[in-house]
Write a protein that holds these residues in place. Sequence first.
Motif, PDB file in Angstrom:
ATOM      1  N   LYS A  46      -6.104 -11.176  13.723  1.00 26.55           N
ATOM      2  CA  LYS A  46      -5.427 -11.200  12.419  1.00 26.55           C
ATOM      3  C   LYS A  46      -5.675  -9.919  11.643  1.00 26.55           C
ATOM      4  CE  LYS A  46      -4.812 -15.746  10.722  1.00 26.55           C
ATOM      5  NZ  LYS A  46      -5.230 -16.861   9.898  1.00 26.55           N
ATOM      6  N   SER A  47      -6.930  -9.501  11.591  1.00 23.28           N
ATOM      7  CA  SER A  47      -7.253  -8.288  10.838  1.00 23.28           C
ATOM      8  C   SER A  47      -6.639  -7.053  11.494  1.00 23.28           C
ATOM      9  CB  SER A  47      -8.768  -8.123  10.697  1.00 23.28           C
ATOM     10  OG  SER A  47      -9.375  -7.980  11.964  1.00 23.28           O
ATOM     11  N   ARG A  48      -6.611  -7.033  12.823  1.00 21.90           N
ATOM     12  CA  ARG A  48      -5.988  -5.898  13.520  1.00 21.90           C
ATOM     13  C   ARG A  48      -4.493  -5.845  13.255  1.00 21.90           C
ATOM     14  NH1 ARG A  48      -8.964  -6.035  19.360  1.00 21.90           N
ATOM     15  NH2 ARG A  48     -10.940  -5.159  18.666  1.00 21.90           N
ATOM     16  N   LEU A  49      -3.834  -6.982  13.288  1.00 18.20           N
ATOM     17  CA  LEU A  49      -2.395  -6.987  13.024  1.00 18.20           C
ATOM     18  C   LEU A  49      -2.087  -6.490  11.622  1.00 18.20           C
ATOM     19  CD1 LEU A  49      -1.202 -10.310  14.698  1.00 18.20           C
ATOM     20  CD2 LEU A  49      -0.659  -7.974  15.396  1.00 18.20           C
ATOM     21  N   LYS A  50      -2.880  -6.906  10.655  1.00 18.75           N
ATOM     22  CA  LYS A  50      -2.680  -6.459   9.280  1.00 18.75           C
ATOM     23  C   LYS A  50      -2.898  -4.950   9.172  1.00 18.75           C
ATOM     24  CE  LYS A  50      -4.182  -7.294   4.562  1.00 18.75           C
ATOM     25  NZ  LYS A  50      -5.110  -7.972   3.690  1.00 18.75           N
ATOM     26  N   ALA A  51      -3.969  -4.467   9.791  1.00 19.36           N
ATOM     27  CA  ALA A  51      -4.269  -3.029   9.750  1.00 19.36           C
ATOM     28  C   ALA A  51      -3.183  -2.228  10.452  1.00 19.36           C
ATOM     29  CB  ALA A  51      -5.628  -2.766  10.394  1.00 19.36           C
ATOM     30  N   TYR A  52      -2.745  -2.697  11.608  1.00 20.98           N
ATOM     31  CA  TYR A  52      -1.722  -1.970  12.352  1.00 20.98           C
ATOM     32  C   TYR A  52      -0.393  -1.958  11.614  1.00 20.98           C
ATOM     33  CZ  TYR A  52      -4.855  -1.946  16.404  1.00 20.98           C
ATOM     34  OH  TYR A  52      -5.908  -1.748  17.252  1.00 20.98           O
ATOM     35  N   SER A  53      -0.082  -3.039  10.906  1.00 23.50           N
ATOM     36  CA  SER A  53       1.171  -3.075  10.145  1.00 23.50           C
ATOM     37  C   SER A  53       1.179  -2.000   9.065  1.00 23.50           C
ATOM     38  CB  SER A  53       1.366  -4.443   9.500  1.00 23.50           C
ATOM     39  OG  SER A  53       1.518  -5.421  10.486  1.00 23.50           O
ATOM     40  N   SER A  54       0.074  -1.858   8.385  1.00 21.23           N
ATOM     41  CA  SER A  54      -0.027  -0.822   7.355  1.00 21.23           C
ATOM     42  C   SER A  54      -0.023   0.564   7.978  1.00 21.23           C
ATOM     43  CB  SER A  54      -1.307  -1.008   6.539  1.00 21.23           C
ATOM     44  OG  SER A  54      -1.307  -2.260   5.920  1.00 21.23           O
ATOM     45  N   LEU A  55      -0.729   0.710   9.074  1.00 20.64           N
ATOM     46  CA  LEU A  55      -0.823   2.005   9.742  1.00 20.64           C
ATOM     47  C   LEU A  55       0.524   2.468  10.268  1.00 20.64           C
ATOM     48  CD1 LEU A  55      -2.495   4.341  10.934  1.00 20.64           C
ATOM     49  CD2 LEU A  55      -2.902   2.878  12.926  1.00 20.64           C
ATOM     50  N   ILE A  56       1.294   1.552  10.806  1.00 17.05           N
ATOM     51  CA  ILE A  56       2.577   1.928  11.413  1.00 17.05           C
ATOM     52  C   ILE A  56       3.500   2.562  10.385  1.00 17.05           C
ATOM     53  CG2 ILE A  56       3.898  -0.221  11.185  1.00 17.05           C
ATOM     54  CD1 ILE A  56       3.771   1.673  14.395  1.00 17.05           C
ATOM     55  N   ASN A  57       3.471   2.094   9.148  1.00 19.05           N
ATOM     56  CA  ASN A  57       4.312   2.688   8.106  1.00 19.05           C
ATOM     57  C   ASN A  57       3.923   4.136   7.837  1.00 19.05           C
ATOM     58  OD1 ASN A  57       5.831   0.347   7.692  1.00 19.05           O
ATOM     59  ND2 ASN A  57       4.325  -0.463   6.275  1.00 19.05           N
ATOM     60  N   GLU A  58       2.633   4.393   7.748  1.00 17.80           N
ATOM     61  CA  GLU A  58       2.192   5.770   7.516  1.00 17.80           C
ATOM     62  C   GLU A  58       2.507   6.671   8.711  1.00 17.80           C
ATOM     63  OE1 GLU A  58      -1.527   6.715   5.698  1.00 17.80           O
ATOM     64  OE2 GLU A  58      -1.610   4.752   4.704  1.00 17.80           O
ATOM     65  N   LEU A  59       2.361   6.139   9.910  1.00 18.38           N
ATOM     66  CA  LEU A  59       2.662   6.941  11.093  1.00 18.38           C
ATOM     67  C   LEU A  59       4.159   7.235  11.215  1.00 18.38           C
ATOM     68  CD1 LEU A  59       0.210   5.453  13.745  1.00 18.38           C
ATOM     69  CD2 LEU A  59      -0.018   7.561  12.424  1.00 18.38           C
ATOM     70  N   GLU A  60       4.990   6.289  10.787  1.00 17.39           N
ATOM     71  CA  GLU A  60       6.435   6.526  10.776  1.00 17.39           C
ATOM     72  C   GLU A  60       6.786   7.671   9.826  1.00 17.39           C
ATOM     73  OE1 GLU A  60       9.256   5.247  12.257  1.00 17.39           O
ATOM     74  OE2 GLU A  60       8.051   4.056  13.646  1.00 17.39           O
ATOM     75  N   GLU A  61       6.180   7.664   8.640  1.00 15.96           N
ATOM     76  CA  GLU A  61       6.402   8.746   7.687  1.00 15.96           C
ATOM     77  C   GLU A  61       5.941  10.080   8.257  1.00 15.96           C
ATOM     78  OE1 GLU A  61       4.613   7.874   3.899  1.00 15.96           O
ATOM     79  OE2 GLU A  61       5.492   5.870   3.856  1.00 15.96           O
ATOM     80  N   LEU A  62       4.828  10.051   8.940  1.00 14.04           N
ATOM     81  CA  LEU A  62       4.295  11.264   9.560  1.00 14.04           C
ATOM     82  C   LEU A  62       5.223  11.768  10.661  1.00 14.04           C
ATOM     83  CD1 LEU A  62       1.919  13.201   9.514  1.00 14.04           C
ATOM     84  CD2 LEU A  62       0.727  11.670  11.068  1.00 14.04           C
ATOM     85  N   MET A  63       5.811  10.842  11.412  1.00 16.72           N
ATOM     86  CA  MET A  63       6.744  11.217  12.466  1.00 16.72           C
ATOM     87  C   MET A  63       7.981  11.902  11.871  1.00 16.72           C
ATOM     88  SD  MET A  63       8.682   8.920  15.341  1.00 16.72           S
ATOM     89  CE  MET A  63       9.996   8.435  14.264  1.00 16.72           C
ATOM     90  N   VAL A  64       8.512  11.353  10.790  1.00 13.78           N
ATOM     91  CA  VAL A  64       9.680  11.949  10.136  1.00 13.78           C
ATOM     92  C   VAL A  64       9.331  13.351   9.634  1.00 13.78           C
ATOM     93  CG1 VAL A  64      11.199  11.762   8.128  1.00 13.78           C
ATOM     94  CG2 VAL A  64      10.746   9.747   9.533  1.00 13.78           C
ATOM     95  N   ARG A  65       8.170  13.474   9.041  1.00 15.38           N
ATOM     96  CA  ARG A  65       7.721  14.780   8.558  1.00 15.38           C
ATOM     97  C   ARG A  65       7.582  15.774   9.710  1.00 15.38           C
ATOM     98  NH1 ARG A  65       2.669  15.226   4.496  1.00 15.38           N
ATOM     99  NH2 ARG A  65       2.879  17.411   3.985  1.00 15.38           N
ATOM    100  N   SER A  66       7.047  15.305  10.828  1.00 17.66           N
ATOM    101  CA  SER A  66       6.875  16.157  12.012  1.00 17.66           C
ATOM    102  C   SER A  66       8.219  16.616  12.555  1.00 17.66           C
ATOM    103  CB  SER A  66       6.119  15.406  13.100  1.00 17.66           C
ATOM    104  OG  SER A  66       4.856  15.027  12.656  1.00 17.66           O
ATOM    105  N   GLU A  67       9.165  15.691  12.616  1.00 24.27           N
ATOM    106  CA  GLU A  67      10.495  16.049  13.105  1.00 24.27           C
ATOM    107  C   GLU A  67      11.155  17.086  12.201  1.00 24.27           C
ATOM    108  OE1 GLU A  67      13.166  12.876  14.100  1.00 24.27           O
ATOM    109  OE2 GLU A  67      11.576  11.748  15.101  1.00 24.27           O
TER     110      GLU A  67
END
Length: 130
Positions: A46-67
């Motif tokens: 449960k805690s991992r899923l919550k953490a990963y959900s938050s992390l995925i949003n930041e990584l998506e933003e980082l991916m857009v910035r990288s592109e």
Amino acid sequence: MKIILAVASSSSIGAWALWKDYSAVWAGIIAASQVIGAITPFLPYKSRLKAYSSLINELEELMVRSEFQWHAISQGELTPTEINKARFEIRSLKQKALTKHIQTTIPTDLKRHNRAEELANQYFATFYEG
């Protein structure tokens, strides 16, 4: 998970009543489902899923910035020093996001890791190679 455990316990009790010859099997299934039910709250899913959900949003933003930055790099608009600075900034932001959201170790499945690398390479080849 709780639904599966409830079904396993209930069906095992019913099966035990019908097929008494296999009472040890049904008792084992019931005992296993009770043990799993007892330890489930202590598992980190449960805690991992919550953490990963938050992390995925930041990584998506980082991916857009990288592109966005990749376009300038691929067009030769940046000097090697600027490219290195951009690369360092992206890696730094990634590390900050990981340490912000992930406080435990991340289990690595080598097979899935390799598949993710393969998909990332395919994505890169599709969108950024001539």
